[in-house]
Design a protein around this motif. Structure first.
Motif, PDB file in Angstrom:
ATOM      1  N   UNK A 256      -4.660  -0.937   7.688  1.00 16.40           N
ATOM      2  CA  UNK A 256      -4.199   0.494   7.948  1.00 16.40           C
ATOM      3  C   UNK A 256      -5.325   1.121   8.956  1.00 16.40           C
ATOM      4  N   UNK A 257      -6.539   0.698   9.388  1.00 11.81           N
ATOM      5  CA  UNK A 257      -7.315   1.290  10.380  1.00 11.81           C
ATOM      6  C   UNK A 257      -6.565   1.074  11.580  1.00 11.81           C
TER       7      UNK A 257
ATOM      8  N   UNK B  66      -9.848  -1.792   2.188  1.00 10.84           N
ATOM      9  CA  UNK B  66     -10.589  -0.572   1.375  1.00 10.84           C
ATOM     10  C   UNK B  66      -9.457   0.501   1.210  1.00 10.84           C
ATOM     11  N   UNK B  67      -8.526   0.262   2.271  1.00  8.25           N
ATOM     12  CA  UNK B  67      -7.390   1.612   2.236  1.00  8.25           C
ATOM     13  C   UNK B  67      -6.656   1.462   0.730  1.00  8.25           C
TER      14      UNK B  67
ATOM     15  N   UNK C 112      -8.878   2.353  -2.082  1.00  4.70           N
ATOM     16  CA  UNK C 112      -9.014   4.055  -2.028  1.00  4.70           C
ATOM     17  C   UNK C 112      -7.933   4.598  -2.920  1.00  4.70           C
TER      18      UNK C 112
ATOM     19  N   UNK D 207       0.859  -1.078  -0.149  1.00  5.31           N
ATOM     20  CA  UNK D 207       0.129   0.016   0.034  1.00  5.31           C
ATOM     21  C   UNK D 207       1.018   1.148   0.178  1.00  5.31           C
TER      22      UNK D 207
END
Lengths: 297, 353
Positions: B329-330, B292-293, B296, B262
């Motif tokens: 990532x959260x 989702x990171x 996005x 990422x």
């Protein structure tokens, strides 16, 4: 066909699905017609009743003949992008349900609405639909949970925006970001490349405050840039109690918008095109996209 | 409830005959205090916490003054016997003071309200950790105590506490400890994300500890992830790419590999290498298809190069795919550790005599 979304070309319409064409059966234009959403205000009051002769539009400084077309020939896809992180109190939740009602009431029958909720995770509570009750039920299902991915949620909304039509994104957050992979600086360029109109609504608490933060402050300057680049704006409510007023004003802008159609003169060069829209006479604020990106041929 | 237990214990100690604490008069830290420490060491944690919470601070300070003297002596002669320190359950003392500190903090109304940071009992816990670090039989415990405290404070966004109280204090006793260095660097990195002002000074503060962590333990993949991300945020794109690619070459757990790809994708994107960015971000999504990171970040790159159809497809998939775990990532900026409570329990379990 990745024509910037400020421009809806006949080619785009030709490529559109039959279903999409069925939504706008009366819409037929020439090959290079472009459409720009415009809202005109004096103070907070919308200016209505303007005609084609009232507007002056320049594409890269070149004046363009414009026609005001009935906005209902191009239905709106309204995406409500609402913060459902754990800071969503019952009071805020009730305020958002009322806000949803206000916005739904401002839509025309052919318009669609959808609800994209976000905490750390981003998820559909209602995919875009003309079924208003489905959206109402989705608003009632909003539950507070988790952290906040404001910027990733806005990116997701921009990505799913209908590239063939007019997408209105209304993003509400009551707080700051703490889990996005992106930040505000990543989003302006993306917003410029879509045709979506972005309104951002927040409450004053979400903006930088003294003290020890636990979430990244919303970058007000960058948010203003993102919204204004698309013809929208940032609305800051002083409190949850006054949140409804912000949504009522957005609804008023929906009812009083103009759609300007023009056929750009000459072969459009690829890259950024600066758009200027103003009134030929009279003083008023004109809110419209600042430009669009034309792709390589 | 807490007060009741405290009074009961006080009565037990005051009336004395049933409970005698050998050597108390000679040691002078206070019979009640020593009794409660032993209670904790015996595993009666809740009772001990409730009792200590009721102690007048003056009484605790009096006891600590004697321990400070012993600590000075210990510094000059680490191997000399000390009857008091040998007798006291020092690990239990550190954990008990920490637990009391947590118990005395006001509860949060909502999860996103800033948690209250540590108070004077946690400060006392840090002093016991300092004592433990001087003793051969306490050093390993002390190192892990500093580390988990720093990570916990980082999670609670008590970043000054994470960096100074626990991180730097731990590094004074355990210089070049890679995990402590990583945690201090990650706390600075989180500061950069949360500050209302320029993030750059905090990112610069993060660079040194993170680079030192990589140097101290080249196998510590998390340190490379944080270092690469900080380099990226500082605009040091070539360094960031190298750091992350070295990390990717190490392999690692799925979450770490996801984050490495990422961040590498975001580095490529900022450097204008759209194709490489897409490849890295697609690899991240291959590791965690529901991420989702990464979705996005990938959609951003695709939209910027005009590929609206592909961007929409990526986001559509990310919004509809069933999720059975958090996107790594959260938690990335919350703390570099997610098993803090388990490790606190491990430390508590080691507090027995």
């Amino acid at each position: 066909m990745s024509r910037p979304l400020a421009r809806v070309t006949a080619a785009a319409l030709a490529c559109a699905s039959l279903a999409a064409l069925a939504q706008v059966p009366e819409f037929r234009v020439g090959v290079e017609a472009a459409y720009v959403d415009v809202f005109v205000s004096r103070g907070d009051a919308p200016v209505v009743g303007l005609g084609s002769d009232d507007f002056e539009l320049r594409d890269e400084g070149v004046p363009q003949p414009v026609a005001v077309v009935a906005s209902d020939v191009l239905p709106i896809q309204a995406l409500f992008v609402f913060d459902s992180s754990s800071s969503l109190t019952n009071e805020k939740r009730a305020a958002l349900r009322r806000a949803g009602e206000i916005l739904l009431a401002a839509l025309r029958p052919a318009d669609e609405a959808g609800l994209l909720a976000f905490s750390a995770e981003i998820f559909w509570l209602a995919k875009p639909t003309r079924d208003r009750d489905a959206v109402r039920r989705a608003l009632a299902r909003m539950e507070p949970i988790g952290a906040t991915s404001v910027y990733d949620a806005l990116l997701a909304a921009l990505a799913v925006a209908d590239p063939r039509g007019r997408t209105l994104i209304i993003l509400f957050t009551d707080g700051r970001d703490n889990t996005s992979a992106l930040d505000a600086s990543h989003l302006k360029a993306v917003a410029e490349r879509t045709s979506a109109l972005v309104h951002l609504v927040t409450v004053r608490d979400a903006l930088p405050q003294p003290g020890r933060p636990i979430r990244a402050p919303l970058d007000r300057t960058a948010l203003d840039d993102i919204a204004e680049a698309t013809g929208g704006r940032v609305w800051v409510a002083n409190s949850v109690a006054t949140l409804g007023g912000a949504f009522e004003r957005i609804a008023a802008t929906l009812a009083a918008r103009y759609v300007l159609r023009y056929e750009p003169r000459g072969e459009p060069k690829p890259g950024w095109h600066r758009l200027e829209v103003k009134l030929r006479k009279g003083r008023a604020q004109v809110h419209a996209r600042r430009g669009y990106w034309a792709p390589e041929h | 409830m807490q007060r009741g237990v405290g009074l009961l214990l006080f009565a037990a100690v005051s009336s004395g005959p049933a409970i005698t604490v050998a050597g108390t008069a000679e040691a002078g830290i206070g019979a009640r205090y020593e009794f409660v420490l032993n209670l904790y060491a015996e595993g009666r944690h809740a009772e001990a916490v409730a009792a200590l919470a009721e102690f007048p601070w003056k009484e605790l300070d009096d006891g600590w003054q004697l321990l400070e003297l012993r600590m000075r002596a210990l510094r000059s002669c680490p191997t000399c016997p000390d009857t008091l320190l040998d007798r006291l359950p020092l690990k239990a003392a550190a954990m008990l003071h920490f637990d009391v500190d947590v118990a005395l903090r006001p509860a949060n109304v909502v999860i996103e309200q800033p948690p209250t940071c540590s108070g004077r009992h946690a400060r006392r816990a840090s002093q016991f950790a300092e004592l433990l670090a001087l003793r051969v039989d306490g050093r390993d415990f002390a190192r892990r105590f500093y580390l988990v405290m720093a990570q916990r404070a980082q999670w609670d966004a008590c970043l000054d506490e994470a960096i100074e109280w626990w991180g730097h204090a731990g590094l004074e006793r355990f210089p070049n400890d890679p995990e402590l260095l990583l945690t201090v660097g990650a706390a600075h990195e989180k500061y950069a994300r949360l500050t209302d002002r320029s993030p750059t000074p905090h990112l610069r503060n993060a660079l040194g500890p993170l680079a030192a962590a990589v140097q101290a333990d080249p196998a510590l993949l998390q340190a490379r992830l944080h270092l690469g991300r900080v380099q990226w945020r500082l605009g040091e794109l070539d360094e960031a790419r190298r750091t992350l690619q070295n990390g990717i070459a190490q392999g690692g757990e799925a979450d770490e590999r996801y984050l490495a790809h990422l961040f590498l994708g975001q580095v490529h994107a900022q450097a204008g290498r759209a194709d490489a960015a897409v490849e890295a971000l697609q690899t991240a999504l291959g590791i965690d298809p529901a991420g989702q990171a990464a979705a996005a970040a990938l959609a951003q790159v695709l939209l910027l190069r005009g590929d609206t159809t592909a961007a929409r497809a990526v986001v559509d998939r990310a919004l509809t795919r069933p999720r059975d775990h958090f996107d790594p990532h959260w938690n990335y900026l919350s703390s570099n550790a997610t098993d803090i409570d388990d490790r606190l329990d491990d430390l508590r379990a080691e507090c027995g005599r």
